[in-house]
Design a protein around this motif. Structure first.
Motif, PDB file in Angstrom:
ATOM      1  N   GLN A  21       0.797  -1.326   0.078  1.00 22.73           N
ATOM      2  CA  GLN A  21       0.048  -0.161  -0.088  1.00 22.73           C
ATOM      3  C   GLN A  21       0.898   1.084   0.044  1.00 22.73           C
ATOM      4  N   GLY A  22       2.087   1.215  -0.111  1.00 15.88           N
ATOM      5  CA  GLY A  22       2.960   2.436  -0.142  1.00 15.88           C
ATOM      6  C   GLY A  22       3.368   2.875   1.239  1.00 15.88           C
ATOM      7  N   PHE A  23       3.457   2.303   2.288  1.00 16.40           N
ATOM      8  CA  PHE A  23       3.694   2.662   3.521  1.00 16.40           C
ATOM      9  C   PHE A  23       5.003   2.390   3.649  1.00 16.40           C
ATOM     10  N   LYS A  97     -10.258  -3.152   6.534  1.00 10.04           N
ATOM     11  CA  LYS A  97     -10.584  -4.240   5.832  1.00 10.04           C
ATOM     12  C   LYS A  97      -9.590  -5.111   5.432  1.00 10.04           C
ATOM     13  N   PRO A  98      -8.653  -4.669   4.693  1.00  9.12           N
ATOM     14  CA  PRO A  98      -7.019  -5.458   4.109  1.00  9.12           C
ATOM     15  C   PRO A  98      -6.708  -5.875   5.231  1.00  9.12           C
ATOM     16  N   ALA A 101      -8.469  -8.864   6.761  1.00  8.47           N
ATOM     17  CA  ALA A 101      -8.254  -9.989   5.929  1.00  8.47           C
ATOM     18  C   ALA A 101      -7.000 -10.791   5.995  1.00  8.47           C
ATOM     19  N   THR A 102      -5.834 -10.323   6.561  1.00  7.30           N
ATOM     20  CA  THR A 102      -4.674 -11.023   6.778  1.00  7.30           C
ATOM     21  C   THR A 102      -4.766 -12.188   7.745  1.00  7.30           C
ATOM     22  N   VAL A 103      -5.812 -12.063   8.508  1.00  2.70           N
ATOM     23  CA  VAL A 103      -6.150 -13.267   9.727  1.00  2.70           C
ATOM     24  C   VAL A 103      -7.355 -14.048   8.946  1.00  2.70           C
ATOM     25  N   ALA A 104      -7.067 -15.394   8.687  1.00  2.00           N
ATOM     26  CA  ALA A 104      -8.153 -15.966   8.052  1.00  2.00           C
ATOM     27  C   ALA A 104      -9.563 -15.945   8.641  1.00  2.00           C
ATOM     28  N   TRP A 105      -9.493 -16.160   9.754  1.00  2.00           N
ATOM     29  CA  TRP A 105     -10.969 -16.290  10.391  1.00  2.00           C
ATOM     30  C   TRP A 105     -11.578 -14.926  10.897  1.00  2.00           C
ATOM     31  N   LEU A 106     -10.840 -14.063  10.609  1.00  2.00           N
ATOM     32  CA  LEU A 106     -11.201 -12.596  11.374  1.00  2.00           C
ATOM     33  C   LEU A 106     -12.331 -12.082  10.503  1.00  2.00           C
TER      34      LEU A 106
END
Length: 582
Positions: A21-23, A97-98, A101-106
């Motif tokens: 994301q460019g950070f 949101k993104p 989404a890095t945590v499968a169940w979250l």
């Protein structure tokens, strides 16, 4: 030694997403907050707007939930993020949101007003919501309705724009939400303007909090003054300011009749840029959105309007359209002043200074975000010049700029539209009434004094054909206002369907008026028989102020009934005349 985000206790998935994301480097507030909030520390963060506070709490929320020994079930909640406005809540949700989404169940859920609460409850039951992002009223409502929601598992509570949450009267909802959550949780308060109320809330709701105070100094924009356990840092106070060094704020002194020409000239000069223009009231936004597209200088400009009285779907679509446009003008109230991260906003124009002075910082904070440069300008009336010194005391530096050299001749065009289109005429009257009411209730009454306001010039600036009967005008002899030769009753809507509806309503009221005459108000007659009581001067002044406000509200109510067709012209004239006599 690792540097940047790599130095933080963040998972590889989050580190990779930040790079995508460019950070590259954390901002000062992120550098000071993320390590603390990822650990077992409550934080109260005070940082200027546009400094990157959203990521400073989103990343710790995701990391804390990732480290749980077992995934949460669908009905269990792990984090609650509270925001004062729907727009800001949606923005936080989109940022989170993104990373969620890095945590499968979250799973994350957005809970804001303007939508069906029953649908939100059904969605939670079906899909769950481990991270709840929403406004206080809707969160409190859903927590009451959804009995299957398990809040005992909440790990983190975040209050974003905490001062605004309290200013908007959400204290009862916040208390209700916090009572439902476990005491053994991490809590973060984030705001650009910490107040005594925020500190009181922090002391009541946070356990051994660390205060992160990130301020801007003259030497370095975004320099960290320090963080400590409720102990003020010792940076020289004359070096500290509330806005980024990359933001230049100017002010223009002009009469009410010069404001609109100034704005039109400014918009012509910056036609290829993104500009946000703030007004005092919703009716003033409506007036500008009706008038500007009719002026020949602005016909090619893309103009959007946004205020709190619009439907949520319209507000969301407007904000999305403006955010996605390469250039354009957003006319709005302070509903768009807090936390919104709209890309590439070049200029902030404060057509009217805010009623609440704390909103000034948040307005100009829509530009010059995350280290970028930006500009802002505020229009002040001659008697409001003391506001500049007031802002400087609050560590907000301003520079004066000259009036535009050659102002466009828009007043005659505006007057012509008001005399030929009832939509413009009524928009101007509503804006005038709402402006006077809001001005009278200004928080800085020692600067924004209604008795210093040129009501005649103000009425001209809104293209009024006649001055309304209202308490503020009684006894005012030097109006500097020339009434139009056009009879307001003769002005029609250019929209034929709307004019046809108005004419039908007028005929109906005439028939009702012929059927009977309204009886005089006996309570008012009896009130005239009450003997006069001599009161202290201070008491009389207070009563007079209350009576003036009541009469203004009464006249405003009559005008609304007249505009909606509930009163005929004759009834409206008689009612207002009765108020004038009494």
């Amino acid at each position: 030694m690792r540097s940047g985000f790599a130095a933080f206790p963040l998972s590889p998935a989050v580190q990779s997403l930040l790079l995508q994301q460019g950070f590259q480097q954390p901002t000062p507030v992120q550098e000071a907050t993320i390590p603390l909030f990822c650990g077992n520390t409550d934080v109260c963060v005070d940082a200027c707007t546009g400094s990157g506070k959203t990521l400073a709490f989103v990343l710790p929320v995701v990391e804390r939930l990732r480290r749980l020994e077992a995934p949460l079930r669908n009905n269990q909640v792990g984090a609650v993020i509270v925001s004062p406005t729907r727009e800001l809540a949606r923005q936080i949700f989109d940022v989170a949101k993104p990373f969620v989404a890095t945590v499968a169940w979250l799973q994350a859920a957005l809970l804001v007003g303007g939508t069906d609460a029953a649908a939100d409850v059904d969605a939670f039951k079906r899909f769950g919501g481990h991270v709840l992002v929403g406004t206080p009223g809707r969160l409190d409502d859903i927590m009451q309705r959804c009995t299957s929601m398990d809040l005992r598992t909440v790990e983190v509570l975040v209050l974003d724009e905490a001062d605004r949450l309290l200013d908007m009267g959400f204290r009862a909802q916040l208390d209700a939400i916090m009572r439902r959550l476990p005491r053994q949780r991490r809590t973060g308060l984030f705001s650009a303007t910490q107040t005594d109320a925020v500190e009181a809330l922090a002391r009541a709701g946070l356990r051994n909090p660390v205060r992160v105070n990130v301020a801007v100094t003259a030497a370095l924009s975004g320099r960290i003054r320090g963080h400590d356990h409720w102990v003020s840092s010792h940076a020289p106070t004359d070096m500290v300011q509330r806005t980024p060094n990359t933001l230049r704020i100017q002010y223009v002194v002009c009469d009410p009749t010069q404001k609109l020409p100034q704005l039109v000239a400014f918009l012509q000069e910056h036609v290829n840029q993104k500009v946000i223009v703030y007004f005092l009231t919703c009716a003033c936004v409506d007036f500008a959105s009706v008038v500007l597209p009719r002026l020949p200088q602005c016909t090619s400009m893309r103009i959007w309007a946004l205020h709190g009285r619009m439907k949520q779907t319209v507000r969301g679509a407007t904000l999305a359209a403006f955010a996605g446009a390469p250039a354009g003008i957003l006319l709005c109230t302070d509903v768009a002043a807090r936390g919104l991260d709209i890309p590439d906003v070049h200029w902030i124009v404060q057509y009217d200074p805010p009623q609440d002075p704390s909103a000034f910082v948040h307005r100009v904070g829509r530009t010059a975000r995350m280290g970028r440069s930006g500009d802002a300008v505020v229009y002040l009336l001659p008697h409001e010049i003391t506001y500049v010194e007031f802002l400087k005391v609050r560590k907000i530096p301003l520079q004066q700029t000259a009036l535009a050299g050659e102002l466009p001749q828009v007043q005659a065009e505006l007057q012509r539209h008001a005399e030929t289109d009832r939509l413009v005429m009524e928009a101007g009257m509503k804006a005038f009434l709402s402006y006077v009411r809001a001005y009278k209730e200004h928080h800085c009454k020692f600067i924004f004094r209604l008795q210093d306001l040129s009501l005649g010039q103000l009425a001209t600036s809104f293209a009024l054909l006649r001055l309304p009967r209202m308490p503020e005008i009684k006894g005012y002899r030097s109006f500097d206002f020339v009434p139009s030769v056009v009879d307001p009753e003769s002005v029609r809507f250019k929209d034929k369907a709307r004019e046809k509806q108005r004419q039908a309503a007028l005929r109906q009221r005439r028939l009702q008026g012929q059927a009977g005459v309204a009886q005089p108000d006996r309570r008012r007659q009896q009130a005239t028989l009450v003997p006069e009581v001599h009161l202290p001067a201070a008491k009389r002044r207070k009563m007079q102020e209350k009576n003036d406000l009541d009469e203004l509200q009464r006249d405003y109510s009559l005008l609304r009934k007249f505009n909606k067709g509930k009163l005929s012209a004759a009834e409206f004239e008689a009612a207002t005349l009765e108020g004038e006599v009494q």
